[in-house]
Scaffold this motif. Sequence first.
Motif, short mmCIF file in Angstrom:
data_model
loop_
_atom_site.label_atom_id
_atom_site.label_comp_id
_atom_site.label_asym_id
_atom_site.label_seq_id
_atom_site.Cartn_x
_atom_site.Cartn_y
_atom_site.Cartn_z
N PRO A 67 -8.21 -9.32 2.98
CA PRO A 67 -8.83 -8.19 2.26
C PRO A 67 -10.14 -7.77 2.91
O PRO A 67 -10.84 -8.58 3.55
CB PRO A 67 -9.05 -8.76 0.85
CG PRO A 67 -9.14 -10.23 1.05
CD PRO A 67 -8.23 -10.56 2.19
N THR A 68 -10.47 -6.51 2.75
CA THR A 68 -11.71 -5.95 3.30
C THR A 68 -12.49 -5.27 2.19
O THR A 68 -11.90 -4.70 1.26
CB THR A 68 -11.41 -4.93 4.42
OG1 THR A 68 -10.59 -3.87 3.89
CG2 THR A 68 -10.69 -5.60 5.58
N VAL A 69 -13.80 -5.34 2.28
CA VAL A 69 -14.70 -4.72 1.32
C VAL A 69 -15.72 -3.89 2.09
O VAL A 69 -16.32 -4.39 3.06
CB VAL A 69 -15.41 -5.77 0.44
CG1 VAL A 69 -16.39 -5.09 -0.51
CG2 VAL A 69 -14.40 -6.58 -0.35
N ALA A 111 -12.49 -1.65 -1.79
CA ALA A 111 -11.83 -2.93 -1.48
C ALA A 111 -10.37 -2.65 -1.19
O ALA A 111 -9.69 -1.97 -1.98
CB ALA A 111 -11.98 -3.92 -2.63
N THR A 113 -6.60 -4.34 0.71
CA THR A 113 -5.86 -5.50 1.20
C THR A 113 -4.45 -5.06 1.57
O THR A 113 -3.97 -4.00 1.11
CB THR A 113 -5.81 -6.62 0.15
OG1 THR A 113 -5.17 -7.76 0.72
CG2 THR A 113 -5.03 -6.18 -1.07
N ASP A 122 -5.59 -0.38 -2.49
CA ASP A 122 -6.96 0.10 -2.27
C ASP A 122 -7.59 0.41 -3.62
O ASP A 122 -7.02 1.15 -4.43
CB ASP A 122 -6.96 1.34 -1.38
CG ASP A 122 -8.36 1.75 -0.95
OD1 ASP A 122 -9.31 1.03 -1.32
OD2 ASP A 122 -8.50 2.76 -0.25
#
Length: 255
Positions: A67-69, A111, A113, A122
Amino acid sequence: MCGLVSPSRSWSEDVIPPAPLEERHKAVSLADAAVRALQNNLDISISRHTKESRLTDIVVEQAKFDPTVSVNGQYLRTVDPLNRPVFGATGFQLNRITKLDQRNHVLSVDAATKPLDGGTVDVSYRPARNSVNQDLAEGFLFNPAWTGGLTLTFNQPLLKNAGISINPTFIKAAQKQCGRRTAHFRDRVLTVIASVEQNYWELVFARENVKVAQAALKAAEELLANNRAKPRQESCLSSMCSRPRPPSLPEWNRS
């Protein structure tokens, strides 16, 4: 009369012969020899770095599903002169220039993933704050004004890259490559250890063989010395036996 010494002779007399090198003996066990061979072997070092690079490939492929934030902020200020009245603030009088100072603060939090089934999830939250200058604040019902928005987005492919069995393919390929490199590294280590062990015992055998040869040489030298001493003893005995005896005296001379 003084004699001249030739240069070659004088130079040769100044040369100091090198001292003989002392032999250094150090006891090394088989385990120590194997460890030193593994530490100083270039192929082992290359195989170790290659194996570590394959482990990095696995991490890189797995990171595609992490995951990215992201957090973004924005500030915007706009100052414009009013060319029309604002209800509750300026009335109907525009005798002087009145400025409209607008300030916007926007914050965006996102956020995202990627599940193993190939889709994307998203979630985005976007709060905002809007305000104007205080001399015109009476003409606005909310000053400052707060707004916000929450967005949830889900995408799922139906044909291409769809399914849990398809997306981890590159991860499995990287794991296979890492396993192959690990097996190759283990094979190199075992080969070096086997070679060191064989050379170690060959050296032990050679040293013991030297001791046996030295003992045999000593026994042969003793046997040779004994064999050389026997003819001398036999010649002495033969010379003693071949000497003439003195003549015996008559009976009347004995008395």
